[in-house]
Design a protein around this motif. Structure first.
Motif, PDB file in Angstrom:
ATOM      1  N   PRO A  33      59.061  46.857  43.791  1.00 24.77           N
ATOM      2  CA  PRO A  33      59.389  46.256  42.767  1.00 24.77           C
ATOM      3  C   PRO A  33      58.628  44.738  42.368  1.00 24.77           C
ATOM      4  N   ASN A  34      58.681  44.467  41.099  1.00 27.21           N
ATOM      5  CA  ASN A  34      57.629  43.706  40.574  1.00 27.21           C
ATOM      6  C   ASN A  34      57.609  42.112  41.492  1.00 27.21           C
ATOM      7  N   HIS A  35      58.957  41.881  42.014  1.00 25.04           N
ATOM      8  CA  HIS A  35      58.936  40.486  42.674  1.00 25.04           C
ATOM      9  C   HIS A  35      58.079  40.455  43.996  1.00 25.04           C
ATOM     10  N   LEU A  36      57.858  41.903  44.279  1.00 24.31           N
ATOM     11  CA  LEU A  36      57.179  42.061  45.868  1.00 24.31           C
ATOM     12  C   LEU A  36      55.790  42.344  45.587  1.00 24.31           C
ATOM     13  N   HIS A  37      55.177  42.142  44.502  1.00 20.22           N
ATOM     14  CA  HIS A  37      53.696  42.533  44.400  1.00 20.22           C
ATOM     15  C   HIS A  37      52.925  41.287  45.050  1.00 20.22           C
ATOM     16  N   ARG A  38      53.103  40.174  44.511  1.00 22.05           N
ATOM     17  CA  ARG A  38      52.337  39.009  45.144  1.00 22.05           C
ATOM     18  C   ARG A  38      52.464  39.225  46.843  1.00 22.05           C
ATOM     19  N   GLU A  39      53.383  39.436  47.525  1.00 23.80           N
ATOM     20  CA  GLU A  39      53.498  39.432  49.021  1.00 23.80           C
ATOM     21  C   GLU A  39      52.659  40.667  49.505  1.00 23.80           C
ATOM     22  N   ALA A  40      52.459  41.808  48.762  1.00 28.41           N
ATOM     23  CA  ALA A  40      51.544  42.925  49.024  1.00 28.41           C
ATOM     24  C   ALA A  40      50.200  42.339  48.952  1.00 28.41           C
ATOM     25  N   ILE A  41      49.849  41.908  47.842  1.00 26.50           N
ATOM     26  CA  ILE A  41      48.489  41.674  47.385  1.00 26.50           C
ATOM     27  C   ILE A  41      48.098  40.620  48.425  1.00 26.50           C
ATOM     28  N   SER A  72      56.773  37.145  37.705  1.00 26.01           N
ATOM     29  CA  SER A  72      56.656  36.022  37.155  1.00 26.01           C
ATOM     30  C   SER A  72      55.207  35.466  36.908  1.00 26.01           C
ATOM     31  N   LEU A  73      54.841  34.798  35.959  1.00 25.75           N
ATOM     32  CA  LEU A  73      53.461  34.420  35.793  1.00 25.75           C
ATOM     33  C   LEU A  73      52.993  33.609  36.816  1.00 25.75           C
ATOM     34  N   ALA A  74      53.663  33.065  37.540  1.00 27.69           N
ATOM     35  CA  ALA A  74      53.189  32.135  38.667  1.00 27.69           C
ATOM     36  C   ALA A  74      52.679  32.953  39.907  1.00 27.69           C
ATOM     37  N   ASP A  75      53.622  34.182  39.977  1.00 24.34           N
ATOM     38  CA  ASP A  75      53.113  34.919  41.217  1.00 24.34           C
ATOM     39  C   ASP A  75      51.865  35.731  40.641  1.00 24.34           C
ATOM     40  N   ALA A  76      51.736  36.022  39.331  1.00 22.12           N
ATOM     41  CA  ALA A  76      50.487  36.843  38.794  1.00 22.12           C
ATOM     42  C   ALA A  76      49.428  35.915  38.980  1.00 22.12           C
ATOM     43  N   GLU A  77      49.405  34.645  38.757  1.00 22.38           N
ATOM     44  CA  GLU A  77      48.489  33.934  38.749  1.00 22.38           C
ATOM     45  C   GLU A  77      47.685  33.584  40.190  1.00 22.38           C
ATOM     46  N   ALA A  78      48.712  33.302  41.377  1.00 24.93           N
ATOM     47  CA  ALA A  78      48.561  33.328  42.656  1.00 24.93           C
ATOM     48  C   ALA A  78      47.719  34.663  43.189  1.00 24.93           C
ATOM     49  N   MET A  79      48.127  35.777  42.525  1.00 22.59           N
ATOM     50  CA  MET A  79      47.688  36.998  42.932  1.00 22.59           C
ATOM     51  C   MET A  79      46.220  37.128  42.273  1.00 22.59           C
ATOM     52  N   ALA A  80      45.882  36.505  41.239  1.00 24.32           N
ATOM     53  CA  ALA A  80      44.295  36.623  40.646  1.00 24.32           C
ATOM     54  C   ALA A  80      43.682  35.987  41.430  1.00 24.32           C
TER      55      ALA A  80
END
Length: 333
Positions: free
Chosen positions: A72-80, A99-107
């Motif tokens: 699920p989308n909200h767990l992407h950051r944890e995995a990356i 969320s945009l905040a998680d996407a920015e942290a992933m990038a």
């Protein structure tokens, strides 16, 4: 190209029904899966893959070369963030995050760790869409003026990909939104892929019209690229599957390309060109047997082996798409 050893994080519907078969069809190997659910782990073991309950075990698995993240989308950051530094390439499902905040942290994480990262915009890899891009690049449509997309489905509250699990796509905290968040990223990315430039201006309207849940079940988006190509996207969770619901059009001063039933997970569909001066219609041939997931696996595997091909993947571009989604939702608040 030699076989690539894949791992999968989150063994739900898309991973089981489309990504795992795509890995096998490409001649690659699914060697490991991580999922908290015992039923999902048993399904992975039935395919001959090692099944883990924890991300740390997959990150430590030395055989795994590439990882497909399908949680699920909200767990992407944890995995990356768990996989960065493991030496594994990462292909993460769209949208980048809830969320945009998680996407920015992933990038930031993949950039700092020099990780080969891609967002799984599988529609870039449908053979019909590749043919469309080639026709556009060759100038056969003249000056491109508009892209129109209708991409819809019926998603009721009761739908679930795995028996016993909830429908996380209608949970605003887990999904980050509804039809706009789930389906519009494909269209936004396809505009970039087809015409070679991103949308820079975007406005949206959403609806909660037919389904009984907290997220939007439909959305209309209008956008414009830097050079002035207009884009019109209609995405929905409220269109019965028996109705026409998958159409992609690109119009230019010399003609129009129309793809029917190409958007989605499966192979096939049709592609037609209408000449702008004569009105004559022509069917365009493409590989109707290759699914976008198969072609996505092939392309990502090839770029993993050949670093010169990695320019096709860009966390910065995908973050721009995520910012467009966030901007659309913020304007509606």
């Amino acid at each position: 190209m030699d076989s690539i050893a894949w791992g999968i994080v989150g063994f739900g519907w898309v991973a089981r029904d489309y990504m795992a078969p795509g890995i096998r069809a490409a001649g690659h190997r699914l060697v490991a899966v991580v999922d908290p659910g015992s039923e999902s782990r048993a399904a992975a073991e039935a395919l001959g893959a090692r099944a883990y309950a924890n991300l740390t075990d997959l990150a430590a698995d030395r055989e795994v070369e590439a990882v497909y993240v399908a949680t699920p989308n909200h767990l992407h950051r944890e995995a990356i963030e768990a996989l960065v530094g493991s030496g594994k390439a990462i292909l993460c499902e769209k949208p980048m995050a809830a969320s945009l905040a998680d996407a920015e942290a992933m990038a930031a994480a993949v950039g700092a760790g020099s990780t080969f990262y891609g967002t799984a915009f599988d529609q870039r890899h449908h053979p019909a869409h590749r043919a469309m891009r080639d026709w556009i690049a060759d100038g056969r449509l003249g000056t491109i003026t508009a892209v129109r997309i209708f991409y819809a489905c019926w998603l009721p509250r009761s739908w679930t990909s795995v028996p016993g699990q909830d429908n996380w796509r209608i949970d605003p905290k887990k999904a980050g939104g509804g039809a706009l968040m789930d389906l519009a990223p494909h269209g936004l990315d396809l505009v970039d892929f087809l015409v070679g430039e991103s949308i820079v201006d975007l406005a949206a309207l959403t609806q909660a019209r037919a389904q009984d849940y907290a997220v939007d079940d439909g959305a209309l988006l209008i956008g414009r690229t830097g050079s002035g190509v207009l884009a019109n996207l209609h995405v929905a969770y409220n269109c019965p599957d028996a109705l026409p619901r998958r159409r992609l059009e690109v119009t230019g001063t010399a003609g129009q390309l129309t793809a029917i039933d190409t958007m989605g997970q499966v192979a096939g569909g049709s592609l037609t060109f209408i000449d702008g001066s004569t009105g004559v219609s022509e069917d365009i041939a493409f590989d109707g047997a290759a699914s976008p997931f198969l072609e996505q696996v092939r392309a990502f595997g090839s770029a993993l082996r050949r670093p010169g091909e990695r320019a096709a993947y860009s966390a910065a571009r995908d973050l721009h798409t995520m910012r467009l989604l966030a901007r659309a939702y913020d304007a509606l608040a």
